[in-house]
Design a protein around this motif. Structure first.
Motif, PDB file in Angstrom:
ATOM      1  N   GLU A  31       0.308   6.778  12.969  1.00 45.12           N
ATOM      2  CA  GLU A  31      -0.619   5.942  13.577  1.00 45.12           C
ATOM      3  C   GLU A  31       0.006   4.530  13.404  1.00 45.12           C
ATOM      4  O   GLU A  31       0.673   4.286  12.380  1.00 45.12           O
ATOM      5  CB  GLU A  31      -2.044   5.788  13.099  1.00 45.12           C
ATOM      6  CG  GLU A  31      -2.834   7.274  13.103  1.00 45.12           C
ATOM      7  CD  GLU A  31      -3.095   7.649  14.778  1.00 45.12           C
ATOM      8  OE1 GLU A  31      -3.135   7.051  15.626  1.00 45.12           O
ATOM      9  OE2 GLU A  31      -2.811   8.896  14.868  1.00 45.12           O
ATOM     10  N   ASN A  32      -0.406   3.456  14.223  1.00 43.10           N
ATOM     11  CA  ASN A  32       0.135   2.221  14.180  1.00 43.10           C
ATOM     12  C   ASN A  32      -0.691   1.409  13.380  1.00 43.10           C
ATOM     13  O   ASN A  32      -1.669   1.455  13.105  1.00 43.10           O
ATOM     14  CB  ASN A  32      -0.104   1.658  15.605  1.00 43.10           C
ATOM     15  CG  ASN A  32       1.070   2.051  16.452  1.00 43.10           C
ATOM     16  OD1 ASN A  32       2.174   2.507  16.147  1.00 43.10           O
ATOM     17  ND2 ASN A  32       0.507   2.241  17.947  1.00 43.10           N
ATOM     18  N   ARG A  33       0.076   0.571  12.234  1.00 43.36           N
ATOM     19  CA  ARG A  33      -0.466  -0.295  11.367  1.00 43.36           C
ATOM     20  C   ARG A  33       0.157  -1.684  11.809  1.00 43.36           C
ATOM     21  O   ARG A  33       1.206  -1.753  11.954  1.00 43.36           O
ATOM     22  CB  ARG A  33      -0.361   0.258  10.080  1.00 43.36           C
ATOM     23  CG  ARG A  33      -0.993   1.754   9.752  1.00 43.36           C
ATOM     24  CD  ARG A  33      -0.760   2.162   8.356  1.00 43.36           C
ATOM     25  NE  ARG A  33      -1.543   3.005   8.000  1.00 43.36           N
ATOM     26  CZ  ARG A  33      -1.149   4.336   8.055  1.00 43.36           C
ATOM     27  NH1 ARG A  33       0.096   4.808   8.364  1.00 43.36           N
ATOM     28  NH2 ARG A  33      -1.952   5.563   7.577  1.00 43.36           N
ATOM     29  N   LYS A  42       3.565   1.559   1.887  1.00 46.47           N
ATOM     30  CA  LYS A  42       4.833   1.963   1.376  1.00 46.47           C
ATOM     31  C   LYS A  42       5.150   1.845  -0.036  1.00 46.47           C
ATOM     32  O   LYS A  42       5.336   2.675  -0.683  1.00 46.47           O
ATOM     33  CB  LYS A  42       6.019   1.359   2.284  1.00 46.47           C
ATOM     34  CG  LYS A  42       7.364   1.763   1.716  1.00 46.47           C
ATOM     35  CD  LYS A  42       8.504   1.403   2.772  1.00 46.47           C
ATOM     36  CE  LYS A  42       9.845   2.171   2.538  1.00 46.47           C
ATOM     37  NZ  LYS A  42      10.688   1.545   3.357  1.00 46.47           N
ATOM     38  N   LYS A  43       4.516   0.665  -0.694  1.00 49.16           N
ATOM     39  CA  LYS A  43       4.548   0.228  -1.983  1.00 49.16           C
ATOM     40  C   LYS A  43       3.745   1.277  -2.852  1.00 49.16           C
ATOM     41  O   LYS A  43       3.953   1.633  -3.850  1.00 49.16           O
ATOM     42  CB  LYS A  43       4.170  -1.118  -2.174  1.00 49.16           C
ATOM     43  CG  LYS A  43       5.212  -2.016  -1.924  1.00 49.16           C
ATOM     44  CD  LYS A  43       4.636  -3.673  -2.338  1.00 49.16           C
ATOM     45  CE  LYS A  43       5.490  -4.454  -1.815  1.00 49.16           C
ATOM     46  NZ  LYS A  43       5.047  -5.836  -1.904  1.00 49.16           N
ATOM     47  N   MET A  44       2.622   1.952  -2.276  1.00 43.95           N
ATOM     48  CA  MET A  44       1.714   2.965  -2.760  1.00 43.95           C
ATOM     49  C   MET A  44       2.016   4.208  -2.833  1.00 43.95           C
ATOM     50  O   MET A  44       1.623   5.231  -3.255  1.00 43.95           O
ATOM     51  CB  MET A  44       0.219   2.751  -2.232  1.00 43.95           C
ATOM     52  CG  MET A  44      -0.245   1.272  -2.595  1.00 43.95           C
ATOM     53  SD  MET A  44      -1.934   1.058  -1.528  1.00 43.95           S
ATOM     54  CE  MET A  44      -2.978   2.177  -2.117  1.00 43.95           C
ATOM     55  N   GLY A  45       3.244   4.387  -2.231  1.00 46.24           N
ATOM     56  CA  GLY A  45       3.908   5.739  -2.047  1.00 46.24           C
ATOM     57  C   GLY A  45       3.882   6.718  -0.654  1.00 46.24           C
ATOM     58  O   GLY A  45       4.218   7.674  -0.750  1.00 46.24           O
ATOM     59  N   VAL A  46       3.525   5.962   0.319  1.00 44.28           N
ATOM     60  CA  VAL A  46       3.674   6.613   1.806  1.00 44.28           C
ATOM     61  C   VAL A  46       5.177   6.898   1.910  1.00 44.28           C
ATOM     62  O   VAL A  46       6.042   5.995   1.677  1.00 44.28           O
ATOM     63  CB  VAL A  46       3.103   5.711   2.841  1.00 44.28           C
ATOM     64  CG1 VAL A  46       3.283   6.315   4.142  1.00 44.28           C
ATOM     65  CG2 VAL A  46       1.563   5.809   2.638  1.00 44.28           C
ATOM     66  N   ARG A  47       5.541   8.012   2.196  1.00 47.31           N
ATOM     67  CA  ARG A  47       6.756   8.442   2.524  1.00 47.31           C
ATOM     68  C   ARG A  47       6.984   9.086   3.854  1.00 47.31           C
ATOM     69  O   ARG A  47       6.387   9.877   4.513  1.00 47.31           O
ATOM     70  CB  ARG A  47       7.388   9.584   1.545  1.00 47.31           C
ATOM     71  CG  ARG A  47       7.299   9.020   0.005  1.00 47.31           C
ATOM     72  CD  ARG A  47       8.270   8.342  -0.343  1.00 47.31           C
ATOM     73  NE  ARG A  47       8.588   8.042  -1.723  1.00 47.31           N
ATOM     74  CZ  ARG A  47       8.261   6.939  -2.215  1.00 47.31           C
ATOM     75  NH1 ARG A  47       7.860   5.968  -1.406  1.00 47.31           N
ATOM     76  NH2 ARG A  47       8.256   6.526  -3.514  1.00 47.31           N
TER      77      ARG A  47
END
Length: 140
Positions: A31-33, A42-47
């Motif tokens: 999804e678009n953010r 990304k800093k929280m771990g989304v890969r």
């Protein structure tokens, strides 16, 4: 079938047929953010490349399922994730059809015994069709 529709169909079937001790979730990487949210996630771990469903099977093993529509292809990051799963022996499946997804989930031990019978050849299974299963499951 579009990827989104396939994903929603399989999740609806899991809501009906999953074993109670199956743990699963959709990591919602797509999804678009806006850029601020994307950077924070990304800093929280989304890969990149994480599959559409992440499962912990009743035997405690992690497994992963990626959905693609009829014209969909794996991205380079998804190929790396798939290859890493194969390297460490983690179950991984790329599916384009709800019946195939349910057969794979049955083979992984994720479904109640009354659900899909993976040991029978396609067309000879005694399980209900996906459409019939969805009608029953969604009408509850």
């Amino acid at each position: 079938m579009k990827e989104r529709d396939l994903h929603i169909t399989v999740v609806a079937l899991l809501d009906v047929y999953a074993k109670p001790d199956l743990l699963w979730h959709h990591p919602a990487n797509g999804e678009n953010r806006n850029i601020v949210t994307a950077v924070r996630l990304k800093k929280m771990g989304v890969r990149a490349g994480t599959p559409d469903l992440c499962l912990t099977l009743p035997n405690g093993r992690s497994a992963f399922m990626e959905f693609k529509g009829s014209k969909g292809r794996l991205s380079p990051a998804q190929i790396v994730f798939r290859d890493n799963c194969h390297k460490i022996g983690a179950p991984y499946a790329l599916v384009t059809d709800p019946d195939d997804a349910m057969t794979i989930l049955a083979e992984w031990g994720a479904l109640l015994p009354v659900a899909w019978r993976a040991h029978q050849p396609r067309g000879q299974r005694n399980e209900p069709s996906v459409d019939a299963a969805l009608r029953r499951g969604l009408s509850r």
